[in-house]
Design a protein around this motif. Sequence first.
Motif, PDB file in Angstrom:
ATOM      1  N   ILE A 156       6.434   5.413   3.769  1.00  0.00           N
ATOM      2  CA  ILE A 156       6.814   5.994   2.473  1.00  0.00           C
ATOM      3  C   ILE A 156       5.750   5.671   1.430  1.00  0.00           C
ATOM      4  O   ILE A 156       5.313   6.541   0.678  1.00  0.00           O
ATOM      5  N   ALA A 157       5.325   4.405   1.373  1.00  0.00           N
ATOM      6  CA  ALA A 157       4.312   3.994   0.397  1.00  0.00           C
ATOM      7  C   ALA A 157       3.005   4.751   0.640  1.00  0.00           C
ATOM      8  O   ALA A 157       2.357   5.199  -0.311  1.00  0.00           O
ATOM      9  N   GLY A 158       2.638   4.924   1.895  1.00  0.00           N
ATOM     10  CA  GLY A 158       1.408   5.636   2.213  1.00  0.00           C
ATOM     11  C   GLY A 158       1.447   7.086   1.760  1.00  0.00           C
ATOM     12  O   GLY A 158       0.435   7.652   1.346  1.00  0.00           O
ATOM     13  N   PRO A 176       4.539   0.461  -6.874  1.00  0.00           N
ATOM     14  CA  PRO A 176       3.281   1.107  -6.484  1.00  0.00           C
ATOM     15  C   PRO A 176       2.098   0.141  -6.590  1.00  0.00           C
ATOM     16  O   PRO A 176       1.914  -0.521  -7.609  1.00  0.00           O
ATOM     17  N   GLY A 177       1.354   0.041  -5.514  1.00  0.00           N
ATOM     18  CA  GLY A 177       0.208  -0.858  -5.462  1.00  0.00           C
ATOM     19  C   GLY A 177       0.496  -2.175  -4.769  1.00  0.00           C
ATOM     20  O   GLY A 177      -0.434  -2.909  -4.443  1.00  0.00           O
ATOM     21  N   ASP A 178       1.776  -2.496  -4.533  1.00  0.00           N
ATOM     22  CA  ASP A 178       2.114  -3.738  -3.832  1.00  0.00           C
ATOM     23  C   ASP A 178       1.636  -3.687  -2.383  1.00  0.00           C
ATOM     24  O   ASP A 178       1.513  -2.627  -1.788  1.00  0.00           O
ATOM     25  N   ASP A 179       1.400  -4.859  -1.820  1.00  0.00           N
ATOM     26  CA  ASP A 179       1.051  -4.975  -0.404  1.00  0.00           C
ATOM     27  C   ASP A 179       2.330  -4.834   0.416  1.00  0.00           C
ATOM     28  O   ASP A 179       3.253  -5.635   0.271  1.00  0.00           O
ATOM     29  N   VAL A 180       2.397  -3.823   1.249  1.00  0.00           N
ATOM     30  CA  VAL A 180       3.600  -3.571   2.045  1.00  0.00           C
ATOM     31  C   VAL A 180       3.349  -3.793   3.542  1.00  0.00           C
ATOM     32  O   VAL A 180       4.151  -3.369   4.367  1.00  0.00           O
ATOM     33  N   THR A 181       2.258  -4.492   3.875  1.00  0.00           N
ATOM     34  CA  THR A 181       1.914  -4.658   5.286  1.00  0.00           C
ATOM     35  C   THR A 181       2.955  -5.466   6.058  1.00  0.00           C
ATOM     36  O   THR A 181       3.084  -5.293   7.267  1.00  0.00           O
TER      37      THR A 181
END
Length: 86
Positions: free
Chosen positions: A60-62, A46-51
Amino acid sequence: MATYSERIEYKEEILPNQVIQLRTATVVLKDGEEVGRQYHREVFSPGDDVTSAPQEVQDIAGALWTPEVVAAYADSTAEQELAEES
């Protein structure tokens, strides 16, 4: 003459602490028949850059990583680091 191609398959897993694991399988095909497969796993906290992650992981992260979830994860990892130092 044989023709080769590759196919990428994804499997997403969500852990109880909202960490997302992504297993990628690269499948090698020869004339439409599978002749090889290689796996790779990435972990997103959680909080990692997944771009740069596949769109499924970004979605999913969003949906999961609210500001409260990110803060709770950061707090839990900080507590864990303090416990390990003691």
